[in-house]
Design an enzyme around this catalytic site. Structure first.
Site, short mmCIF file in Angstrom:
data_model
loop_
_atom_site.label_atom_id
_atom_site.label_comp_id
_atom_site.label_asym_id
_atom_site.label_seq_id
_atom_site.Cartn_x
_atom_site.Cartn_y
_atom_site.Cartn_z
N LYS A 1 0.83 -1.21 0.00
CA LYS A 1 0.00 0.00 0.00
C LYS A 1 0.86 1.25 0.00
O LYS A 1 0.57 2.22 -0.73
CB LYS A 1 -0.92 0.00 1.23
CG LYS A 1 -2.01 -1.04 1.20
CD LYS A 1 -2.70 -1.09 2.56
CE LYS A 1 -3.69 -2.23 2.63
NZ LYS A 1 -4.18 -2.47 4.00
N GLN B 1 -5.79 -2.46 9.35
CA GLN B 1 -5.45 -3.77 8.81
C GLN B 1 -6.03 -4.88 9.68
O GLN B 1 -5.85 -4.90 10.89
CB GLN B 1 -3.92 -3.92 8.73
CG GLN B 1 -3.44 -5.20 8.10
CD GLN B 1 -3.77 -5.26 6.62
OE1 GLN B 1 -3.84 -4.26 5.95
NE2 GLN B 1 -3.98 -6.45 6.11
N ASP C 1 -11.93 1.60 2.72
CA ASP C 1 -12.05 0.15 2.55
C ASP C 1 -13.50 -0.26 2.26
O ASP C 1 -13.76 -1.38 1.85
CB ASP C 1 -11.54 -0.57 3.80
CG ASP C 1 -10.68 -1.79 3.46
OD1 ASP C 1 -10.30 -1.93 2.28
OD2 ASP C 1 -10.39 -2.59 4.36
#
Length: 328
Positions: A89, A133, A156
């Site tokens: 990322k 995460q 997300d």
């Protein structure tokens, strides 16, 4: 009536489909045979094109407003797979010109400490996207932590309000989950018509299967979800113009499950033993690729199909968030 295969799980694919692995075109199995390249949806090439478009838009924002989007990634603990994904990322952010914020916390952190970090990024005007995460340590409530992310920064796409709007006709979420969004973009950029088509999603996970089904419905597909309690899943799949396979079961979707001319998106990334490989295993999808390519009109390989698209969609969502905030 035949019962469904016991391997048809409701879980997400066994390996994180967001992994951006190197692309190698799978072969069809014969010693001298070659795959029909016109049928292969090259996810790596499409993702690279999208990331180039994002880079240009970020440069335009910087030239016009003197600001660029920012993405914050919070990682709790030291899982090697999570650390690898976070590095990918950050690299993608650097390539796109997006500012990358990174907060790494030990797995002994309290839930309150993680919530404080999320709150700080929510309040930071230079941060336009927040990604926590997963998985989090077992002593933390993942749902509570994810719900704490500002709706406007939920790049997300899993905030309850974003998922709720995705499921409602006439409403559009601010963001859509990255992996299923990547599936839809692959189909569209490959010239696959969606409106009025029969689509089957194999698997009903919260990460891929369910949001993919909702997105296909928003594209005016007639959608069926095949899951662990489905009777005769092969018969249902044979009626599909489009199949999105996301069950996490290697080679579950066989050639005789697929009608001639169907388009196949294979989200599964499964490790299967292979003594010829240095690691002792190879990656394969949920679809029996070597056989499926003989009847499909379009198909994604594994690796090199859906995987590269997920981070591209994360960059796309971050850009959209940045444009909304910066251009106010």
């Amino acid at each position: 009536v035949a019962t469904p295969p016991p391997s048809l799980s409701d879980a997400a694919p066994s390996r994180d489909p967001r992994s951006n692995v190197s692309f190698r075109l799978p072969t069809m199995g014969g010693k001298n045979s070659k795959p029909d390249a016109s049928k292969v949806i090259d996810g790596k090439a499409i993702a690279a094109a999208i990331r180039g478009e994002i880079r240009d838009e970020v440069a335009d924002l910087k030239a016009k407003y003197g600001k660029v989007p920012g993405l914050a990634v919070v990682i709790v603990g030291s899982r090697p797979d999570s650390a690898t994904y976070v590095r990918m990322k950050r690299k993608a952010c650097d390539e796109a010109g997006i500012v990358s914020f990174h907060k790494e916390m030990p797995d002994t952190s309290t839930e309150e400490e993680v919530l404080k970090v999320v709150a700080d990024f929510n309040a930071d005007p230079d941060c336009h996207g927040i990604l926590v995460q997963l998985p989090l340590p077992k002593h933390m409530n993942e749902e509570k932590v994810l719900a704490a992310i500002s709706l406007e920064k939920d790049v997300d796409g899993f905030h309850p309000l974003n998922i709720g709007k995705l499921s409602m006709k006439g409403h559009e979420p601010l963001f859509m989950p990255c992996t299923p969004k990547g599936c839809i973009v692959l189909l569209e950029r490959s010239g696959v018509e969606l409106k009025g088509k029969n689509a089957v999603v194999v698997g009903r996970s919260n990460i891929v299967g369910m949001p993919a089904a909702l997105m296909l419905m928003k594209k005016d597909c007639t959608v069926t979800v095949v899951h662990s309690c489905t009777k005769n899943p092969e018969r249902i799949c044979r009626e599909a113009d489009i199949i999105v396979a996301a069950a996490g079961s290697a080679h579950m979707v066989k050639k005789n499950w697929i009608k001639k001319g169907a388009a196949i998106i294979d989200v599964g990334t499964n490790s299967v033993p292979d003594a010829s490989k240095k690691a002792g295993y190879r990656l394969t999808g949920d679809v029996d690729y070597d056989e499926a390519i003989k009847v499909a009109s379009k198909i994604t390989p594994v690796p090199g199909g859906v995987g590269p698209m997920t981070i591209a969609m994360l960059m796309s969502n971050t850009l959209d968030s940045g444009k909304r905030a910066i251009a106010k």
